[in-house]
Design a protein around this motif. Sequence first.
Motif, PDB file in Angstrom:
ATOM      1  N   TYR A  49       0.828  -1.202   0.000  1.00 21.81           N
ATOM      2  CA  TYR A  49       0.000   0.000   0.000  1.00 21.81           C
ATOM      3  C   TYR A  49       0.868   1.261   0.000  1.00 21.81           C
ATOM      4  N   ASN A  50       0.247   2.368  -0.449  1.00 25.53           N
ATOM      5  CA  ASN A  50       0.926   3.660  -0.351  1.00 25.53           C
ATOM      6  C   ASN A  50       0.453   4.378   0.917  1.00 25.53           C
ATOM      7  N   ALA A  51       0.880   5.610   1.097  1.00 26.41           N
ATOM      8  CA  ALA A  51       0.578   6.357   2.323  1.00 26.41           C
ATOM      9  C   ALA A  51      -0.903   6.677   2.486  1.00 26.41           C
ATOM     10  N   HIS A  52      -1.687   6.502   1.420  1.00 26.17           N
ATOM     11  CA  HIS A  52      -3.128   6.770   1.480  1.00 26.17           C
ATOM     12  C   HIS A  52      -3.939   5.484   1.608  1.00 26.17           C
ATOM     13  N   GLY A  53      -3.269   4.357   1.759  1.00 27.48           N
ATOM     14  CA  GLY A  53      -3.975   3.082   1.896  1.00 27.48           C
ATOM     15  C   GLY A  53      -4.407   2.493   0.578  1.00 27.48           C
ATOM     16  N   LYS A  54      -3.855   2.963  -0.528  1.00 30.29           N
ATOM     17  CA  LYS A  54      -4.168   2.420  -1.852  1.00 30.29           C
ATOM     18  C   LYS A  54      -3.111   1.397  -2.239  1.00 30.29           C
ATOM     19  N   ARG A  55      -3.532   0.359  -2.925  1.00 32.65           N
ATOM     20  CA  ARG A  55      -2.589  -0.675  -3.336  1.00 32.65           C
ATOM     21  C   ARG A  55      -1.577  -0.126  -4.328  1.00 32.65           C
ATOM     22  N   THR A  56      -0.343  -0.572  -4.157  1.00 41.01           N
ATOM     23  CA  THR A  56       0.730  -0.120  -5.033  1.00 41.01           C
ATOM     24  C   THR A  56       1.735  -1.253  -5.196  1.00 41.01           C
ATOM     25  N   TYR A  57       2.985  -0.937  -5.522  1.00 41.23           N
ATOM     26  CA  TYR A  57       3.994  -1.948  -5.801  1.00 41.23           C
ATOM     27  C   TYR A  57       5.195  -1.794  -4.874  1.00 41.23           C
ATOM     28  N   THR A  73      11.024  -0.133   8.430  1.00 39.37           N
ATOM     29  CA  THR A  73      11.321   0.370   9.771  1.00 39.37           C
ATOM     30  C   THR A  73      10.272  -0.146  10.752  1.00 39.37           C
ATOM     31  N   ASN A  74      10.744  -0.522  11.914  1.00 40.42           N
ATOM     32  CA  ASN A  74       9.876  -1.130  12.924  1.00 40.42           C
ATOM     33  C   ASN A  74       9.176  -0.049  13.737  1.00 40.42           C
ATOM     34  N   LYS A  75       8.267   0.638  13.101  1.00 36.15           N
ATOM     35  CA  LYS A  75       7.494   1.695  13.757  1.00 36.15           C
ATOM     36  C   LYS A  75       6.100   1.707  13.152  1.00 36.15           C
ATOM     37  N   ILE A  76       5.112   1.316  13.943  1.00 36.22           N
ATOM     38  CA  ILE A  76       3.741   1.214  13.445  1.00 36.22           C
ATOM     39  C   ILE A  76       3.231   2.568  12.960  1.00 36.22           C
ATOM     40  N   SER A  77       2.581   2.563  11.807  1.00 37.14           N
ATOM     41  CA  SER A  77       1.869   3.725  11.292  1.00 37.14           C
ATOM     42  C   SER A  77       0.400   3.343  11.118  1.00 37.14           C
ATOM     43  N   THR A  78      -0.493   4.263  11.402  1.00 31.15           N
ATOM     44  CA  THR A  78      -1.918   4.002  11.258  1.00 31.15           C
ATOM     45  C   THR A  78      -2.447   4.743  10.039  1.00 31.15           C
ATOM     46  N   ILE A  79      -3.037   3.981   9.134  1.00 32.08           N
ATOM     47  CA  ILE A  79      -3.626   4.547   7.920  1.00 32.08           C
ATOM     48  C   ILE A  79      -5.073   4.078   7.837  1.00 32.08           C
ATOM     49  N   LYS A  80      -5.991   5.022   7.878  1.00 32.03           N
ATOM     50  CA  LYS A  80      -7.422   4.709   7.801  1.00 32.03           C
ATOM     51  C   LYS A  80      -7.829   3.655   8.839  1.00 32.03           C
ATOM     52  N   GLY A  81      -7.279   3.769  10.033  1.00 32.15           N
ATOM     53  CA  GLY A  81      -7.683   2.897  11.129  1.00 32.15           C
ATOM     54  C   GLY A  81      -6.979   1.564  11.210  1.00 32.15           C
ATOM     55  N   THR A  88      10.821   0.126   2.702  1.00 28.24           N
ATOM     56  CA  THR A  88      11.692   0.998   1.930  1.00 28.24           C
ATOM     57  C   THR A  88      10.976   1.420   0.650  1.00 28.24           C
ATOM     58  N   GLY A  89      11.240   2.630   0.206  1.00 30.48           N
ATOM     59  CA  GLY A  89      10.604   3.120  -1.013  1.00 30.48           C
ATOM     60  C   GLY A  89       9.284   3.820  -0.780  1.00 30.48           C
ATOM     61  N   GLY A  90       8.925   4.051   0.503  1.00 23.51           N
ATOM     62  CA  GLY A  90       7.709   4.787   0.793  1.00 23.51           C
ATOM     63  C   GLY A  90       6.435   3.981   0.709  1.00 23.51           C
ATOM     64  N   THR A  91       6.531   2.653   0.756  1.00 20.03           N
ATOM     65  CA  THR A  91       5.353   1.794   0.716  1.00 20.03           C
ATOM     66  C   THR A  91       5.091   1.213   2.103  1.00 20.03           C
ATOM     67  N   TYR A  92       3.967   0.480   2.225  1.00 22.42           N
ATOM     68  CA  TYR A  92       3.563  -0.035   3.535  1.00 22.42           C
ATOM     69  C   TYR A  92       3.009  -1.451   3.396  1.00 22.42           C
ATOM     70  N   ILE A  93       3.132  -2.205   4.515  1.00 19.26           N
ATOM     71  CA  ILE A  93       2.582  -3.556   4.584  1.00 19.26           C
ATOM     72  C   ILE A  93       1.738  -3.647   5.851  1.00 19.26           C
ATOM     73  N   LYS A  94       0.627  -4.385   5.782  1.00 15.61           N
ATOM     74  CA  LYS A  94      -0.218  -4.524   6.968  1.00 15.61           C
ATOM     75  C   LYS A  94       0.541  -5.243   8.086  1.00 15.61           C
ATOM     76  N   ALA A  95       0.477  -4.665   9.284  1.00 14.51           N
ATOM     77  CA  ALA A  95       1.200  -5.240  10.423  1.00 14.51           C
ATOM     78  C   ALA A  95       0.719  -6.659  10.731  1.00 14.51           C
ATOM     79  N   ALA A  96      -0.551  -6.938  10.478  1.00 15.14           N
ATOM     80  CA  ALA A  96      -1.104  -8.263  10.771  1.00 15.14           C
ATOM     81  C   ALA A  96      -0.475  -9.345   9.910  1.00 15.14           C
TER      82      ALA A  96
END
Length: 243
Positions: A49-57, A73-81, A88-96
């Motif tokens: 996902y990207n910073a807005h919670g939209k799927r990306t690569y 980085t091991n620091k939780i971020s909350t996006i849309k709850g 790396t690269g500004g993307t995100y993965i669900k913590a679960a």
Amino acid sequence: MNLNKKIIFGSIASFLALSPIVPAVLTPSPTVQAAKATTFKLNHNSYVYNAHGKRTYYQGKKTLKMGATVNGTNKISTIKGSNYYPLTGGTYIKAANVGAINNQIQPGNLELNYNSYVYDKDGKRLTKFRGRKSNTHLLKGTPVKYSGTVEKTDRDSKQYFLLDDDNYNQSWLPYEKIGTKYYYNIGDGGYINAANVERIDNKPLYTAEATVTIDAPDKFIVGYGKEKVMVKPGQKVKVDPFP
């Protein structure tokens, strides 16, 4: 002949070595405090996902496979709850979907010590697991989310058990006996052979007794003093609980 499992495996290893939440509220991207680089290993097929919670690569991939390793980085971020880890690269993965962080198995996960097939409730190999054929054969080191809860148990009453922090009392993750083998329920109709599990919740898994086959090019001595014995290639020996 019963041998201490720790001595057996330690001797074999030596022999082989000698032979050849920071919320993101009304901001375009989550605010994440500085953190050290971290390696994540996935316990589930995962979208990126990207910073807005939209799927990306992530590195050209839209979906990451169960067992894949990614960096962030091991620091939780909350996006849309929902909670995410930054990659790396500004993307995100669900913590679960993260089962291990820097090789530390996370609560609710077990880790495989052998390449392992996934079975159904009758002990038959599945042709697909969580939507993919590749998920039916999981590699050594893969974290797997389990079903159920680790519970206290009477000492030496279970075939597979965990030692509590006092190194005496025991706990267990309930397993099921299918045929002559024991299996852990990993959800979605899947089961893993308990003999192929190394750790649960980052604690070593012990067995009350097991038979192992010596895999070595030549015979060698195991143990010390009165416990010292000669074992041969292909020989089957019983190993006792440890430590």
